[in-house]
Design a protein around this motif. Structure first.
Motif, PDB file in Angstrom:
ATOM      1  N   GLY A 205       4.763  -1.741  -3.860  1.00  0.00           N
ATOM      2  CA  GLY A 205       3.458  -1.281  -4.306  1.00  0.00           C
ATOM      3  C   GLY A 205       3.581  -0.140  -5.292  1.00  0.00           C
ATOM      4  N   VAL A 206       2.507   0.049  -6.066  1.00  0.00           N
ATOM      5  CA  VAL A 206       2.418   1.121  -7.035  1.00  0.00           C
ATOM      6  C   VAL A 206       1.250   2.014  -6.636  1.00  0.00           C
ATOM      7  CG1 VAL A 206       2.064   1.730  -9.456  1.00  0.00           C
ATOM      8  CG2 VAL A 206       3.381  -0.312  -8.875  1.00  0.00           C
ATOM      9  N   LYS A 207       1.538   3.297  -6.504  1.00  0.00           N
ATOM     10  CA  LYS A 207       0.509   4.253  -6.096  1.00  0.00           C
ATOM     11  C   LYS A 207       0.310   5.251  -7.218  1.00  0.00           C
ATOM     12  CE  LYS A 207      -0.762   7.543  -2.477  1.00  0.00           C
ATOM     13  NZ  LYS A 207      -0.342   8.209  -1.205  1.00  0.00           N
ATOM     14  N   ILE A 208      -0.935   5.376  -7.683  1.00  0.00           N
ATOM     15  CA  ILE A 208      -1.300   6.321  -8.724  1.00  0.00           C
ATOM     16  C   ILE A 208      -2.224   7.349  -8.094  1.00  0.00           C
ATOM     17  CG2 ILE A 208      -2.328   6.623 -10.997  1.00  0.00           C
ATOM     18  CD1 ILE A 208      -1.697   3.719 -11.583  1.00  0.00           C
ATOM     19  N   LEU A 209      -1.808   8.605  -8.111  1.00  0.00           N
ATOM     20  CA  LEU A 209      -2.550   9.645  -7.406  1.00  0.00           C
ATOM     21  C   LEU A 209      -2.695  10.853  -8.314  1.00  0.00           C
ATOM     22  CD1 LEU A 209      -3.811  10.854  -4.834  1.00  0.00           C
ATOM     23  CD2 LEU A 209      -1.487  11.585  -4.160  1.00  0.00           C
ATOM     24  N   ALA A 210      -3.934  11.357  -8.403  1.00  0.00           N
ATOM     25  CA  ALA A 210      -4.239  12.607  -9.089  1.00  0.00           C
ATOM     26  C   ALA A 210      -5.051  13.455  -8.124  1.00  0.00           C
ATOM     27  CB  ALA A 210      -5.002  12.366 -10.383  1.00  0.00           C
ATOM     28  N   ARG A 224      -4.765  -5.119 -16.913  1.00  0.00           N
ATOM     29  CA  ARG A 224      -4.647  -6.067 -15.817  1.00  0.00           C
ATOM     30  C   ARG A 224      -4.063  -5.372 -14.597  1.00  0.00           C
ATOM     31  NH1 ARG A 224      -1.583 -11.592 -16.965  1.00  0.00           N
ATOM     32  NH2 ARG A 224      -3.457 -11.774 -18.291  1.00  0.00           N
ATOM     33  N   LEU A 225      -4.790  -5.504 -13.470  1.00  0.00           N
ATOM     34  CA  LEU A 225      -4.305  -5.054 -12.173  1.00  0.00           C
ATOM     35  C   LEU A 225      -4.086  -6.301 -11.331  1.00  0.00           C
ATOM     36  CD1 LEU A 225      -6.718  -2.023 -11.546  1.00  0.00           C
ATOM     37  CD2 LEU A 225      -4.420  -1.979 -12.508  1.00  0.00           C
ATOM     38  N   GLU A 226      -2.854  -6.573 -10.971  1.00  0.00           N
ATOM     39  CA  GLU A 226      -2.515  -7.833 -10.303  1.00  0.00           C
ATOM     40  C   GLU A 226      -1.735  -7.562  -9.031  1.00  0.00           C
ATOM     41  OE1 GLU A 226      -0.084 -12.004 -11.192  1.00  0.00           O
ATOM     42  OE2 GLU A 226      -0.329 -10.477 -12.757  1.00  0.00           O
ATOM     43  N   SER A 227      -2.131  -8.209  -7.981  1.00  0.00           N
ATOM     44  CA  SER A 227      -1.415  -8.168  -6.708  1.00  0.00           C
ATOM     45  C   SER A 227      -1.205  -9.604  -6.248  1.00  0.00           C
ATOM     46  CB  SER A 227      -2.213  -7.376  -5.660  1.00  0.00           C
ATOM     47  OG  SER A 227      -1.542  -7.384  -4.421  1.00  0.00           O
ATOM     48  N   LYS A 228       0.038 -10.008  -6.127  1.00  0.00           N
ATOM     49  CA  LYS A 228       0.323 -11.402  -5.819  1.00  0.00           C
ATOM     50  C   LYS A 228       0.069 -11.749  -4.365  1.00  0.00           C
ATOM     51  CE  LYS A 228       3.752 -11.833  -9.497  1.00  0.00           C
ATOM     52  NZ  LYS A 228       5.175 -12.156  -9.856  1.00  0.00           N
ATOM     53  N   GLY A 230      -1.000  -9.152  -1.830  1.00  0.00           N
ATOM     54  CA  GLY A 230      -1.884  -8.234  -1.126  1.00  0.00           C
ATOM     55  C   GLY A 230      -3.235  -8.121  -1.799  1.00  0.00           C
ATOM     56  N   GLU A 231      -3.722  -6.900  -1.846  1.00  0.00           N
ATOM     57  CA  GLU A 231      -5.048  -6.639  -2.393  1.00  0.00           C
ATOM     58  C   GLU A 231      -4.996  -5.381  -3.249  1.00  0.00           C
ATOM     59  OE1 GLU A 231      -6.730  -4.171   1.495  1.00  0.00           O
ATOM     60  OE2 GLU A 231      -7.554  -6.137   0.974  1.00  0.00           O
ATOM     61  N   ILE A 232      -6.029  -5.222  -4.055  1.00  0.00           N
ATOM     62  CA  ILE A 232      -6.175  -4.054  -4.908  1.00  0.00           C
ATOM     63  C   ILE A 232      -7.324  -3.233  -4.348  1.00  0.00           C
ATOM     64  CG2 ILE A 232      -6.694  -3.218  -7.212  1.00  0.00           C
ATOM     65  CD1 ILE A 232      -5.508  -5.777  -8.324  1.00  0.00           C
ATOM     66  N   THR A 233      -7.040  -1.984  -4.041  1.00  0.00           N
ATOM     67  CA  THR A 233      -8.032  -1.117  -3.415  1.00  0.00           C
ATOM     68  C   THR A 233      -8.377   0.012  -4.363  1.00  0.00           C
ATOM     69  OG1 THR A 233      -7.145  -1.613  -1.221  1.00  0.00           O
ATOM     70  CG2 THR A 233      -8.549   0.326  -1.421  1.00  0.00           C
ATOM     71  N   LEU A 234      -9.659   0.184  -4.632  1.00  0.00           N
ATOM     72  CA  LEU A 234     -10.172   1.310  -5.411  1.00  0.00           C
ATOM     73  C   LEU A 234     -10.965   2.166  -4.451  1.00  0.00           C
ATOM     74  CD1 LEU A 234     -11.392  -0.555  -8.648  1.00  0.00           C
ATOM     75  CD2 LEU A 234      -9.205   0.589  -8.261  1.00  0.00           C
ATOM     76  N   ASP A 235     -10.384   3.287  -4.051  1.00  0.00           N
ATOM     77  CA  ASP A 235     -10.986   4.140  -3.035  1.00  0.00           C
ATOM     78  C   ASP A 235     -11.464   5.423  -3.699  1.00  0.00           C
ATOM     79  OD1 ASP A 235     -11.807   5.412  -0.788  1.00  0.00           O
ATOM     80  OD2 ASP A 235      -9.816   5.604   0.151  1.00  0.00           O
TER      81      ASP A 235
END
Length: 288
Positions: A205-210, A224-228, A230-235
């Motif tokens: 996984g790729v985690k982008i945190l600010a 493009r945000l792609e997850s083969k 799992g899922e893509i979460t925008l929290d």
């Protein structure tokens, strides 16, 4: 023979004096010989005096000459030394507690040869910089930990942190593998590909945190945000999708300021005016 003849012969022999032959060198030859002997003695004395003076000046002793001492382990040289020709040695070290300086008006070269007298490793420190040539370059810490390694296949940075202090950052022509990319405190982190695409991939996984600032992703064509698997979460407390196309609403429907987000079968998002029910099917002309 008569008696008169014998008497006459005896008188002649008695009247003749004996001849004396002198053996030796006399006259000017003798004076030249004495002069050359005296000159030779003077030259011997001068040569002896010069030899004693050289021994005194060069400080010749049983242990060595001048600052050069001959020991059981090799040669010991004290003070500054100048070598006009190449120096071949198995080991060069300074005195305990003293630094070792290598100085040259042009460059200092260290070459390592193999059994065939071919150069395999070279280190040159010159006016234009330091150049190293070899199959592999390694930099280790005092504990033996690998800090930096480079060869024909890869470059490895073994330190816990790699800092790039340049204003323009770091430029990589190929891929970069790292578990963590972080900017300095109170500094912005920017990942940019001016003429090509930028890919971020990870097996887990790729985690982008600010934690304090914002995250901004800008591209010219597609993002493009792609997850083969799992899922893509925008929290976030608030998610804004700006510039979404708006579907065509029914002419008889009243103009609404509330919209619902619709998804086409191909994944495209668009807005549709909200109603008592879903209006995505009515205004799905955007998907065509």
């Amino acid at each position: 023979m008569t008696q008169e003849q014998c008497t006459h012969r005896n008188n002649v022999q008695s009247s003749e004096k004996p001849h004396v032959y002198k053996v030796g060198i006399y006259g000017w030859r003798k004076r030249c010989l004495y002069f050359f002997v005296l000159l030779l003695m003077i030259l011997i004395l001068v040569n002896l005096a010069l030899t004693i003076w050289i021994l005194k000046v060069m400080n010749f002793t049983i242990d060595g000459m001048g600052h050069l001492r001959i020991t059981e382990k090799g040669l010991k040289l004290e003070g500054d030394s100048e070598f006009l020709q190449p120096l071949y040695a198995k080991e060069i070290q300074s005195r305990p507690g003293s630094p070792l300086f290598l100085q040259s008006s042009k460059n200092v070269s260290v070459n390592v040869l193999n059994g065939k007298n071919q150069m395999v490793t070279q280190l040159v420190a010159g006016s234009k910089g330091i150049q190293a040539r070899g199959k592999k370059l390694e930099v280790n810490s005092n504990n033996g930990k690998l800090l930096f390694s480079a060869d024909d296949q890869e470059v490895v940075v073994g330190a816990e942190r790699l800092r790039v202090m340049g204003a323009e950052g770091a430029v990589f022509s190929n891929s970069v593998e790292t578990p963590h990319v972080r900017a300095e405190p109170f500094k912005e982190l920017r990942l940019e590909s001016p003429t090509r695409s930028l890919f971020m991939e990870a097996p887990k996984g790729v985690k982008i945190l600010a934690e304090v600032g914002d995250i901004q992703a800008v591209c010219r064509n597609e993002l493009r945000l792609e997850s083969k698997d799992g899922e893509i979460t925008l929290d976030a407390n608030r998610i804004k999708l700006l510039g979404l196309p708006e579907g065509k609403a029914s002419p008889t429907a009243t103009r609404q300021t509330v919209f619902e987000v619709c998804v086409c079968p191909n994944g495209k998002l668009f807005l549709s005016q909200a109603g008592t029910g879903s209006t995505c099917q009515i205004s799905n002309s955007v998907c065509l």
